[in-house]
Design a protein around this motif. Structure first.
Motif, PDB file in Angstrom:
ATOM      1  N   HIS A 385     -12.793 -36.151   8.882  1.00 12.12           N
ATOM      2  CA  HIS A 385     -12.390 -37.426   8.407  1.00 12.12           C
ATOM      3  C   HIS A 385     -11.133 -37.689   7.711  1.00 12.12           C
ATOM      4  CE1 HIS A 385     -16.420 -38.180  10.059  1.00 12.12           C
ATOM      5  NE2 HIS A 385     -16.849 -37.327   9.231  1.00 12.12           N
ATOM      6  N   ASP A 386     -10.403 -36.815   7.733  1.00  5.45           N
ATOM      7  CA  ASP A 386      -8.872 -37.019   7.302  1.00  5.45           C
ATOM      8  C   ASP A 386      -7.893 -37.768   8.162  1.00  5.45           C
ATOM      9  OD1 ASP A 386      -9.251 -35.370   4.896  1.00  5.45           O
ATOM     10  OD2 ASP A 386      -8.450 -33.696   5.735  1.00  5.45           O
ATOM     11  N   VAL A 387      -7.276 -38.503   7.795  1.00  4.01           N
ATOM     12  CA  VAL A 387      -6.347 -39.221   8.354  1.00  4.01           C
ATOM     13  C   VAL A 387      -4.968 -38.707   8.429  1.00  4.01           C
ATOM     14  CG1 VAL A 387      -5.108 -41.523   8.847  1.00  4.01           C
ATOM     15  CG2 VAL A 387      -7.583 -41.609   8.070  1.00  4.01           C
ATOM     16  N   ILE A 388      -4.654 -38.244   9.369  1.00  4.57           N
ATOM     17  CA  ILE A 388      -3.287 -37.374   9.201  1.00  4.57           C
ATOM     18  C   ILE A 388      -2.134 -37.804   9.957  1.00  4.57           C
ATOM     19  CG2 ILE A 388      -2.472 -34.861  10.038  1.00  4.57           C
ATOM     20  CD1 ILE A 388      -5.579 -34.068  10.051  1.00  4.57           C
ATOM     21  N   VAL A 389      -1.155 -38.399   9.407  1.00  2.00           N
ATOM     22  CA  VAL A 389      -0.070 -39.060  10.041  1.00  2.00           C
ATOM     23  C   VAL A 389       1.158 -38.292  10.126  1.00  2.00           C
ATOM     24  CG1 VAL A 389       1.418 -41.195   9.726  1.00  2.00           C
ATOM     25  CG2 VAL A 389      -1.012 -41.256   8.631  1.00  2.00           C
ATOM     26  N   ALA A 390       1.549 -38.184  11.552  1.00  2.00           N
ATOM     27  CA  ALA A 390       2.779 -37.364  11.762  1.00  2.00           C
ATOM     28  C   ALA A 390       3.960 -38.113  12.100  1.00  2.00           C
ATOM     29  CB  ALA A 390       2.572 -36.625  12.810  1.00  2.00           C
ATOM     30  N   GLU A 391       5.293 -37.901  11.528  1.00  2.00           N
ATOM     31  CA  GLU A 391       6.469 -38.339  11.536  1.00  2.00           C
ATOM     32  C   GLU A 391       6.897 -37.817  13.085  1.00  2.00           C
ATOM     33  OE1 GLU A 391       9.096 -40.708  12.176  1.00  2.00           O
ATOM     34  OE2 GLU A 391       8.620 -40.991   9.861  1.00  2.00           O
ATOM     35  N   THR A 392       7.675 -38.744  13.640  1.00  2.00           N
ATOM     36  CA  THR A 392       8.372 -38.477  14.700  1.00  2.00           C
ATOM     37  C   THR A 392       9.371 -37.286  14.517  1.00  2.00           C
ATOM     38  OG1 THR A 392       8.517 -40.589  15.731  1.00  2.00           O
ATOM     39  CG2 THR A 392      10.285 -39.221  16.543  1.00  2.00           C
ATOM     40  N   GLY A 393       9.261 -36.176  15.579  1.00  2.00           N
ATOM     41  CA  GLY A 393      10.093 -34.932  15.228  1.00  2.00           C
ATOM     42  C   GLY A 393       9.150 -33.915  14.912  1.00  2.00           C
ATOM     43  N   THR A 394       9.754 -32.780  14.044  1.00  2.00           N
ATOM     44  CA  THR A 394       9.092 -31.639  14.284  1.00  2.00           C
ATOM     45  C   THR A 394       7.414 -31.781  13.787  1.00  2.00           C
ATOM     46  OG1 THR A 394       9.767 -31.447  11.578  1.00  2.00           O
ATOM     47  CG2 THR A 394      10.972 -30.213  13.309  1.00  2.00           C
ATOM     48  N   SER A 395       7.308 -32.698  12.832  1.00  2.00           N
ATOM     49  CA  SER A 395       5.712 -32.709  12.562  1.00  2.00           C
ATOM     50  C   SER A 395       4.631 -33.189  13.631  1.00  2.00           C
ATOM     51  CB  SER A 395       5.663 -33.953  11.246  1.00  2.00           C
ATOM     52  OG  SER A 395       6.240 -33.446  10.278  1.00  2.00           O
ATOM     53  N   ASN A 396       5.306 -33.982  14.318  1.00  2.00           N
ATOM     54  CA  ASN A 396       4.535 -34.693  15.509  1.00  2.00           C
ATOM     55  C   ASN A 396       4.165 -33.545  16.524  1.00  2.00           C
ATOM     56  OD1 ASN A 396       3.209 -36.221  17.312  1.00  2.00           O
ATOM     57  ND2 ASN A 396       4.916 -37.540  17.762  1.00  2.00           N
ATOM     58  N   PHE A 397       5.498 -32.759  16.765  1.00  2.00           N
ATOM     59  CA  PHE A 397       5.436 -31.552  17.741  1.00  2.00           C
ATOM     60  C   PHE A 397       4.410 -30.610  17.205  1.00  2.00           C
ATOM     61  CE2 PHE A 397       8.572 -34.087  19.712  1.00  2.00           C
ATOM     62  CZ  PHE A 397       8.357 -33.868  21.242  1.00  2.00           C
ATOM     63  N   GLY A 398       4.603 -30.238  15.864  1.00  2.00           N
ATOM     64  CA  GLY A 398       3.963 -28.999  15.392  1.00  2.00           C
ATOM     65  C   GLY A 398       2.604 -29.338  14.840  1.00  2.00           C
ATOM     66  N   LEU A 399       2.175 -30.546  14.764  1.00  2.00           N
ATOM     67  CA  LEU A 399       0.612 -30.852  14.738  1.00  2.00           C
ATOM     68  C   LEU A 399      -0.059 -30.914  15.901  1.00  2.00           C
ATOM     69  CD1 LEU A 399       0.854 -33.371  11.701  1.00  2.00           C
ATOM     70  CD2 LEU A 399      -0.254 -31.202  11.675  1.00  2.00           C
ATOM     71  N   MET A 400       0.761 -31.273  17.121  1.00  2.00           N
ATOM     72  CA  MET A 400       0.008 -31.631  18.320  1.00  2.00           C
ATOM     73  C   MET A 400      -0.567 -30.242  19.141  1.00  2.00           C
ATOM     74  SD  MET A 400       2.155 -32.263  22.046  1.00  2.00           S
ATOM     75  CE  MET A 400       3.486 -33.370  20.791  1.00  2.00           C
ATOM     76  N   GLU A 401      -0.246 -28.995  18.335  1.00  2.00           N
ATOM     77  CA  GLU A 401      -0.854 -28.047  18.923  1.00  2.00           C
ATOM     78  C   GLU A 401      -1.625 -27.233  18.128  1.00  2.00           C
ATOM     79  OE1 GLU A 401       1.885 -26.052  22.417  1.00  2.00           O
ATOM     80  OE2 GLU A 401       3.075 -26.207  20.596  1.00  2.00           O
ATOM     81  N   VAL A 402      -2.242 -27.726  17.103  1.00  5.08           N
ATOM     82  CA  VAL A 402      -3.274 -27.430  15.937  1.00  5.08           C
ATOM     83  C   VAL A 402      -4.617 -28.008  16.191  1.00  5.08           C
ATOM     84  CG1 VAL A 402      -1.562 -26.258  14.584  1.00  5.08           C
ATOM     85  CG2 VAL A 402      -2.354 -28.268  14.090  1.00  5.08           C
TER      86      VAL A 402
END
Length: 569
Positions: A385-402
């Motif tokens: 139930h965490d809300v995890i916000v990713a900025e465009t760029g490294t954060s978005n691409f990094g979090l995409m695969e975990v």
């Protein structure tokens, strides 16, 4: 017949739609309405540092409050134009936002008075023409006789089409009384009923095709994308997935549309960037049930989706495609339950390894916090139930695969990709999560370059007692741009800030409402993440993570190396 002020009619409708927050900036043409907002018992005024950030916040609020909408209030001209980038992003990414603009009186408009905030040439329709490009519907309150109809029309369009709408409110009409009886009729939220004959034809064809594929021993897979979220089809998708047992995958924009802990979840499909086994499983399937797809460049691995039309059945909000045939006016919200009822559990229920998403830390002997290590390490920190916000760029691409835990919500802006969006969006997302009682934390992952664009909204979070955890990647500039072009160019450099003093400067003057940290090694970050006081997120916290300038997540490196029309040099 009871009556109500036009301004309060708007607020009553928002209350019915469960809107609890209104974002924006005060200006002289909206102050009369703002008095009503501030006195309202349910809709709370937030107040942002600028209009762009307020639009971002309304966007984030709507993404988390999925059955409602975001609301932003600006003033005429200068305010509304400042917000327009955020409104355009909501349009691009299919997010319902109501943009209310306080405008001059109807008398002043008719006279084309030379007022401040005008262009000085009498064109009072110039800003409306701009808004028409980025909103699905526009409403102009010009008299009390038609005010309620205008308000209800734009709100209905916003809800049904899940895109921004624009509403002007003249200063002289805010307190005009109109009949209140219209409020007794709830606004429609659902798409119009499917055409019965077309729906039945589509259903019969899909059942026949899926059944035939099963008989022949071919794989049937489900691929879920962002429109399943935007058009309120999560429950329908989940029922289909669990009833049939078909392997299910998601696109990058569809991440957390289905539970990533579900045993038949296979990972992220993004064309050629996918894990080879995911790519094979999806592209070799005999039938692909594609739900709510958005075939943008980043979402498809630079258009490397390899799903032939002859094997794809596409479900959209307002039409369905079965191979080469299109069934207009057959939307997924109503069709999916009928399909679920007709389909049987798969007989090909072999295990579905999740190849894409894993939290395995790479075997690295040094202490440097690498992109390859950071994202799986953070995934161990995430909670249900965490809300995890990713900025465009490294954060978005990094979090995409975990992997994300059960009930977690991943929020990103992959199509519009406006850097700095995530700060304002986190403000809105944190409010929505608190209002809805999610029970988890709000977590923002963002780079040092992006946060400098919109950093002021951290002060608004402090003022309202929000407690996000902010992981700030200090890698000396615009890493995604370095991957695209100019890895050593000065245009990708930024000024370094004293990040651990930021929250003090922006409102926590006594240093009691927040904590800031700098971590330089794997051991330091892990020790912090394992500290219960930090992990519980009871106060706002910022973690500056020192990283290598040229390092980037795997998917980002591949995406930019492949190139697309926007950066193919």
């Amino acid at each position: 017949m009871s009556s109500i002020e036009i301004g309060n009619y708007i607020l009553a409708r928002l209350e019915q739609l469960k809107v609890r927050r209104m974002f924006g900036v005060p200006g002289d043409f909206n102050l009369g309405f703002l008095d009503l907002v501030e006195d309202h018992s349910t809709v709370d005024w937030v107040g942002n540092c600028n209009e762009l950030n307020s639009a971002y916040a309304a966007d984030g609020y709507a993404r988390v409050h999925e059955t409602s909408l975001g609301v932003v209030l600006t003033t005429f001209g200068v305010g509304e134009l400042s917000a327009i980038n955020g409104i355009a992003g909501a349009f691009s990414e299919i997010v319902p936002v109501l943009h209310i603009v306080g405008v001059p009186s109807t008398t002043q408009q008719k006279a084309k008075a030379l007022l401040h905030h005008t262009l000085g040439d009498g064109r009072y329709d110039a800003y409306t023409k701009a808004a028409e490009q980025f909103t699905i519907a526009q409403g102009h309150i010009t008299d009390k006789e038609t005010a309620a109809a205008q308000i209800d029309r734009v709100l209905t369009e916003c809800l049904i089409k899940a895109r921004p709408v624009y509403l002007t409110l003249p200063t002289n009409l805010v307190y005009e009384k109109i009949p209140a009886d219209g409020l007794e009729i709830p606004l429609p939220r659902a798409q119009p009923a499917n055409d019965a004959d077309a729906e039945n034809a589509a259903l019969e064809e899909i059942v026949k095709i899926v059944g035939g594929a099963e008989v022949e021993g071919g794989d049937v897979v489900i691929l879920v994308d962002a429109c399943a979220i935007r058009h309120d089809a999560r429950k329908e998708v989940d029922a289909l997935v669990r009833k049939t047992g078909f392997p299910v995958y998601v696109s990058p924009m569809g991440k957390t549309a289905v539970s990533e802990s579900y045993e038949r979840f296979g990972g992220i499909y993004m064309g050629s960037i996918s894990h080879p086994d995911v790519k094979h499983k999806v592209e070799s399937a005999k039938v692909i049930l594609s739900i709510g797809s958005i075939k943008s460049d980043f979402n498809t691995g630079n258009f490397t989706y390899s799903i032939p039309t002859a094997r794809a059945i596409e479900f959209h909000s307002d039409h369905t495609k079965v191979f080469h045939a299109t069934f207009p006016a057959v939307g997924m919200k109503q069709l999916l339950p009928l399909l679920t009822a007709r389909l049987q559990p798969t007989t090909n229920a072999v295990s579905v390894p999740n190849f894409n998403l894993n939290a395995v830390l790479p075997d690295e002997s040094n202490s440097i916090i690498s992109q390859a290590w950071l994202w799986p390490r953070l995934s161990h920190f995430f909670r249900p139930h965490d809300v995890i916000v990713a900025e465009t760029g490294t954060s978005n691409f990094g979090l995409m695969e975990v992997p994300m835990p059960e009930g977690a919500l991943f929020v990103s802006q992959m199509l519009w990709g406006s850097i700095g969006w995530a700060v304002g969006s986190t403000l809105g997302a944190a409010f929505a999560a608190r209002d809805l009682g999610f029970g988890g934390r709000t977590i923002l992952c963002i780079g040092d370059g992006s946060i400098q664009l919109t950093v002021q909204e951290l002060s608004v979070m402090l003022r309202h007692g929000l407690t996000p955890i902010i992981f700030l990647l200090n890698n000396a500039g615009y890493t995604i741009e370095r991957c695209i072009r100019g890895p050593e160019r000065k245009y990708n450099d930024i000024s370094n800030w004293k990040w651990t003093k930021l929250l003090e400067v922006l409102g926590d003057l006594d240093g009691v409402e927040s904590r800031s940290y700098t971590v330089k090694t794997k051991a330091e970050l892990s020790a912090l993440l394992d500290t219960p006081e930090f992990a519980n997120g009871k106060k706002m916290q910022l973690v500056e993570i020192m990283m290598e300038k040229q390092d980037a997540p795997r998917a980002l490196k591949i995406q930019t190396a492949m190139g697309s029309g926007s950066y193919d040099f």
